[in-house]
Enzyme design. Structure first.
Site: not given
Length: 320
Positions: A239, A268, A287
């Site tokens: 994270r 994001e 991601h």
């Protein structure tokens, strides 16, 4: 029989429909798939306010208390995976919303960790760009893995997988986290570092594999990045908030470390003007750690199973 409405959010690649047999629900649930990422609550409520069921992809769309309050029809919220820190589970319960998860595999993020680490170590992006554009032949000097130290912040399922690959490369693998013991580290083929500071100061590669919590938020700050070797690389597939992002940008621009790779960001999709987009020696990915065919099959087939179980009155994989 009343037909319920279901929205599948953030289907960026438009693949959700084909990864599961949604037709099993056709006589009871009307399913729609939304590709465009919705950030504003007004926009989100306008799109899914009529839905009793919503399927979310990981933590792309947070569900705080105020959003539950604006979705009175919502009764079932399904998240991919079995953990989602962006869903207020207490608020869900207060509004009568059942929250369920789906199967998820730890192999893909561990594999992507090595894609980033190897990409940094061997200048893969730079060299490929030069080759394709007719640039210089051999412009980088690769970093060795064999005999070098791999430092892991966190040694859970993903960290342990990364440790085993590091050992296969002939690396000296060390690990640290607040509750890690020497026995647990040894089981994963690693040695327990005496402290976070020692791990950072002595590792040639550092990889982050911790769960984001109040204890781990900002765990790697400016002082920690300065403590690392100027030849060392940092990789984060956990994270973003575990690493101070402003300090990371400065570390890259001022050469505190040789480079960094990340698959996770605090916002994001990453804003177009974010400084990490132009930071030197930074290898970033959107991601992708969990984005594989196998994982998506688990997510969306699991979502169909969750809906069927909920409609049968026996919800499975409930969270909270």
């Amino acid at each position: 029989m009343t037909t319920l409405r279901c929205a599948v959010l953030d289907d960026f690649q438009e693949v959700a429909r084909g990864r599961a047999d949604w037709a099993r629900l056709a006589d009871r649930v009307d399913v729609r798939f939304l590709r465009r990422h919705l950030t504003a609550h007004d926009e989100l409520v306008a799109e899914i306010g009529d839905c009793e069921i919503v399927v979310v992809m990981r933590e792309r769309t947070p569900f705080p208390a105020e959003l539950f309050a604006r979705l009175p029809k919502l009764r079932l919220l399904i998240t991919s995976g079995l953990r989602n820190a962006s869903i207020d589970l207490a608020a869900a319960a207060a509004h009568g919303v059942t929250v369920c998860g789906t199967p998820s595999s730890s192999e893909p993020p561990a594999e992507l960790t090595w894609a980033l680490l190897l990409g940094l170590a061997r200048g893969v992006v730079t060299e490929n760009g030069n080759l394709r554009s007719g640039g210089p032949w051999q412009s980088t000097l690769g970093a060795d893995l064999h005999g070098r130290r791999l430092g892991l912040l966190g040694l859970g399922k993903i960290g342990a997988r990364v440790a085993r690959v590091g050992a296969a490369f002939g690396m000296d693998v060390a690990a640290w986290s607040q509750n890690l013991t020497g026995e647990r580290a040894a089981e994963a083929g690693a040695t327990l570092a005496p402290s976070k500071e020692e791990l950072l100061a002595t590792s040639d590669f550092v990889s982050v594999h911790l769960v984001l919590s109040e204890r781990t938020r900002g765990l790697v700050g400016a002082d920690d990045l300065r403590r690392m070797r100027p030849t060392a690389y940092l990789v984060n597939t956990s994270r973003a908030a575990i690493v101070d992002q402003d300090a990371l940008v400065r570390a890259l621009r001022e050469g505190w470390i040789a480079g960094a790779g990340s698959d996770v960001f605090e916002t994001e999709p990453l804003p177009l003007d974010h400084p990490l987009r132009t930071a030197p020696n930074f290898l970033g990915l959107p991601h992708l750690g969990y984005v594989t065919r196998g994982n998506y099959d688990g997510y969306f087939q699991g979502a169909v199973e969750d809906i069927e179980a909920y409609l049968a009155g026996s919800p499975i994989r409930t969270l909270g």
